[in-house]
Design a protein around this motif. Structure first.
Motif, short mmCIF file in Angstrom:
data_model
loop_
_atom_site.label_atom_id
_atom_site.label_comp_id
_atom_site.label_asym_id
_atom_site.label_seq_id
_atom_site.Cartn_x
_atom_site.Cartn_y
_atom_site.Cartn_z
N THR A 1 -50.36 20.27 -5.01
CA THR A 1 -50.02 20.32 -6.43
C THR A 1 -49.78 21.76 -6.87
N THR A 2 -49.12 21.90 -8.00
CA THR A 2 -49.02 23.20 -8.66
C THR A 2 -50.19 23.30 -9.64
N ALA A 3 -50.37 24.48 -10.23
CA ALA A 3 -51.43 24.66 -11.23
C ALA A 3 -51.04 25.76 -12.20
N LEU A 4 -51.30 25.51 -13.48
CA LEU A 4 -51.01 26.48 -14.53
C LEU A 4 -52.19 26.49 -15.50
N VAL A 5 -52.82 27.64 -15.67
CA VAL A 5 -54.01 27.76 -16.50
C VAL A 5 -53.78 28.83 -17.56
N ALA A 6 -54.15 28.52 -18.81
CA ALA A 6 -54.07 29.49 -19.90
C ALA A 6 -55.42 29.56 -20.60
N ILE A 7 -55.96 30.74 -20.75
CA ILE A 7 -57.25 30.96 -21.39
C ILE A 7 -57.06 31.94 -22.54
N ILE A 8 -57.53 31.56 -23.71
CA ILE A 8 -57.45 32.45 -24.88
C ILE A 8 -58.85 32.96 -25.19
N ASP A 9 -58.99 34.27 -25.21
CA ASP A 9 -60.27 34.91 -25.53
C ASP A 9 -59.99 35.97 -26.58
N GLY A 10 -60.33 35.67 -27.83
CA GLY A 10 -60.02 36.61 -28.90
C GLY A 10 -58.52 36.78 -29.03
N SER A 11 -58.03 37.99 -28.83
CA SER A 11 -56.60 38.26 -28.93
C SER A 11 -55.94 38.34 -27.57
N GLN A 12 -56.65 37.91 -26.53
CA GLN A 12 -56.08 37.94 -25.18
C GLN A 12 -55.68 36.55 -24.73
#
Length: 223
Positions: free
Chosen positions: A27-38
């Motif tokens: 499989t492919t994988a795409l992860v997005a994490i938001i921490d404050g303004s990052q």
């Protein structure tokens, strides 16, 4: 790096499962994490993220890892991989894979050609002041560009699902038959305060941090 090690650990689990079941899968994988303004984005394969900035312009969050990408082609060929083009014009690794990185696919991992290592990018959201981001699988992008995806969603943010379902249907009508999964994250009047990178680990639950240390032998680090 925490995210890179998580990807590699997941890859090992998928490969071990495939060996037990004698069934090859990946499989492919795409992860997005938001921490404050990052915004921290990690990607393996050809699922793709794109952000709509404050001006309505598309900003790529990831870059497809495919055998026809120059740096990936050089790495694959150095590892003994064979790159060719099929009858449909798609560049493939060893006459099979249209991607150059994946999770799983354990038989190919033994050749050290397909790898599970993600590319990780960090964005300062206080700079872009985004309206929304879109995370989607490759089926969507077989027929649509980043610009088209952003323009399409921008006109449908009033819908209950922020235009995600409409975008899937539109891609299908255009002829997409591969996996079409779309997630839209909308930022309505969000403010982006400064947030030091060293605060990133505070968002990780303690149980995850303990497990991470048990598996890898050292504590969680910054991405």
């Amino acid at each position: 790096m925490f995210l890179r090690d998580v990807f590699k650990s997941t890859d090992l689990d998928l490969c071990a499962s495939a060996r037990k079941r004698e069934f090859e899968t990946g499989t492919t994988a795409l992860v997005a994490i938001i921490d404050g303004s990052q915004l921290i984005v990690a990607n393996v394969g050809d699922s793709r993220g794109v952000m709509c900035d404050s001006n309505g312009d598309p900003v790529p969050l990831s870059f497809d890892q495919k055998p026809d990408r120059k740096d990936e082609a050089e790495r694959l060929e150095k590892a003994g991989g064979r790159i060719s083009c099929d009858d449909g014009g798609i560049t493939r690794l060893n006459d099979c894979f249209a991607i150059s990185r994946s999770l799983g696919d354990q038989a190919e991992k033994l050749k050290h050609q397909l790898i599970p290592d993600p590319e990780v990018f960090i964005f300062d959201l206080s700079k872009y002041k985004p309206k929304f981001i879109v995370l989607a699988t490759d089926g969507l992008y077989h027929h649509l560009t980043n610009d088209q995806v952003v323009a399409f969603i921008h006109q449908r943010l009033h819908e209950d699902d922020l235009g995600a379902k409409s975008l899937v249907r539109y891609a299908y009508l255009l002829g997409a038959r591969d996996n079409i999964t779309v997630m839209v994250i909308y930022f309505e009047n969000d403010k982006w305060p400064p947030n030091p990178r060293n605060s990133w680990t505070t968002m990780i639950p303690s149980v995850v941090r303990r497990k991470y240390t048990e598996v890898f032998g050292y504590p969680v680090e910054k991405p």
